[in-house]
Design an enzyme around this catalytic site. Structure first.
Site, PDB file in Angstrom:
ATOM      1  N   SER A 148       7.053  24.318  32.077  1.00  0.00           N
ATOM      2  CA  SER A 148       8.303  24.829  31.502  1.00  0.00           C
ATOM      3  C   SER A 148       8.127  26.251  30.993  1.00  0.00           C
ATOM      4  O   SER A 148       7.013  26.706  30.736  1.00  0.00           O
ATOM      5  CB  SER A 148       8.706  23.903  30.348  1.00  0.00           C
ATOM      6  OG  SER A 148       9.627  24.527  29.495  1.00  0.00           O
ATOM      7  N   TYR A 161       8.149  19.453  22.692  1.00  0.00           N
ATOM      8  CA  TYR A 161       8.256  19.689  24.141  1.00  0.00           C
ATOM      9  C   TYR A 161       7.369  20.867  24.546  1.00  0.00           C
ATOM     10  O   TYR A 161       6.646  20.813  25.545  1.00  0.00           O
ATOM     11  CB  TYR A 161       9.729  19.976  24.449  1.00  0.00           C
ATOM     12  CG  TYR A 161      10.062  20.231  25.895  1.00  0.00           C
ATOM     13  CD1 TYR A 161      10.111  19.179  26.803  1.00  0.00           C
ATOM     14  CD2 TYR A 161      10.366  21.511  26.356  1.00  0.00           C
ATOM     15  CE1 TYR A 161      10.438  19.405  28.133  1.00  0.00           C
ATOM     16  CE2 TYR A 161      10.704  21.736  27.678  1.00  0.00           C
ATOM     17  CZ  TYR A 161      10.747  20.678  28.560  1.00  0.00           C
ATOM     18  OH  TYR A 161      11.068  20.905  29.876  1.00  0.00           O
TER      19      TYR A 161
END
Ligand SMILES: NC(=O)c1ccc[n+]([C@@H]2O[C@H](COP(=O)([O-])OP(=O)(O)OC[C@H]3O[C@@H](n4cnc5c(N)ncnc54)[C@H](O)[C@@H]3O)[C@@H](O)[C@H]2O)c1
Length: 267
Positions: A148, A161
């Site tokens: 990500s 995350y």
């Protein structure tokens, strides 16, 4: 790109937005795709959508449960006899683990923090261990993890995350090293780092109920030289490339697919 026809690919999270689209492009390339997802309705929807295009199967499987993964691995090896590709697309942020605009780091609930870290870290590590072992035994295979933009510099509101996806970057490098050093230079492990794509798990923070962009979207686009969100189809080429023979000397790479977001300071 060399022929992927007849290869066997596992796509975890294949019932979701990105994993589903990657599955579609692989099926269209003649790959025999097996999607693993924790939600039966997502598997059913994907199979219905793709079955007229080529070979698509699915198993209910929790990527956080080693027993569940091992059970599915045995079925796959028995039926298909090999695993050429593993795409780890199960993951995503979880609502409880996203800090609201008016919260700070001390409001973070530890239970939600743990859940999002488990899903986005072990949710790729465990499939790499279970299906990677098949690749180690057969001495070939290609793994693509999904990282990500939250791993290049800090992005507000998503601490767990970000930590988990950053762990995936080093795990990708570590696993790439291990496979090549100890098993075969024909086993490669890479990751893609998607920029901002509208998915089910982030739609709420990027798009207002009336369809307009949220303030967060406006900030994201301000930092993206291409001034747009990615189209989910724009991940398909890199996944197929990384699994093809043309990428034969590429391992341990984390490749951004982000319209320039990670390379632009914003100034
Ligand atoms: N959408 C984006 O902009 C974006 C950006 C960067 C990275 N990513 C990453 O891409 C991946 C896919 O994201 P998406 O937007 O397609 O999400 P999504 O929510 O649409 O799909 C995720 C899928 O994974 C499945 N899943 C969840 N937990 C699971 C478990 N324990 N075991 C098996 N399956 C499970 C879900 O049922 C769902 O079908 C995630 O890792 C996400 O973090 C997405």
């Amino acid at each position: 790109m060399s022929n992927l026809n007849g290869k066997v690919a596992i796509v975890t999270g294949g019932g979701g937005v990105l994993g589903g689209n990657i599955s579609k492009s692989l099926v269209e390339a003649g790959v025999r795709v097996i999607i693993l997802d924790v939600r039966q309705e997502n598997i059913d929807k994907r199979i219905d959508e793709l079955k007229s295009l080529g070979e698509i199967s699915g198993f209910i499987c929790n990527v956080l449960d080693i027993d569940s993964l091992n059970g599915v691995k045995d079925k796959i090896v028995e039926k298909w006899g090999k695993i050429d590709m593993l795409i780890n697309a199960a993951g995503g942020n979880l609502p409880g683990a996203t800090l609201a605009e008016d919260q700070d780091v001390f409001d973070m609930k530890v239970s939600d923090l743990n859940r999002v870290i488990d899903l986005n870290m072990y949710g790729s590590v465990y499939p790499c261990l279970v299906f990677g072992k098949v690749m180690a035994d057969q001495k070939y295979g290609s793994i693509v993890n999904v990282s990500s933009m939250a791993t290049y510099s800090a992005i507000t509101r998503v601490p767990g995350y970000s930590m988990a996806k950053t762990a995936i970057n080093i795990f990708t490098q570590w696993m790439a090293m291990e496979m090549a050093l100890k098993f075969s230079d024909k086993i490669r492990v890479n990751a893609i780092a998607p920029g901002f794509f509208i998915g089910d798990q982030n739609r709420g923070v990027l798009i207002n109920p009336d369809g307009s962009y949220t303030n967060r979207s406006i900030k994201v686009l301000g930092r993206t030289p291409m001034k747009r969100f990615g189209d989910i189809s724009e991940l398909n080429g890199i996944v197929k490339f990384l699994c093809s023979d043309e990428a034969g000397f590429i391992t341990g790479a984390v490749i951004p697919v982000d319209g320039g977001f990670s390379s632009f300071s914003g100034v």
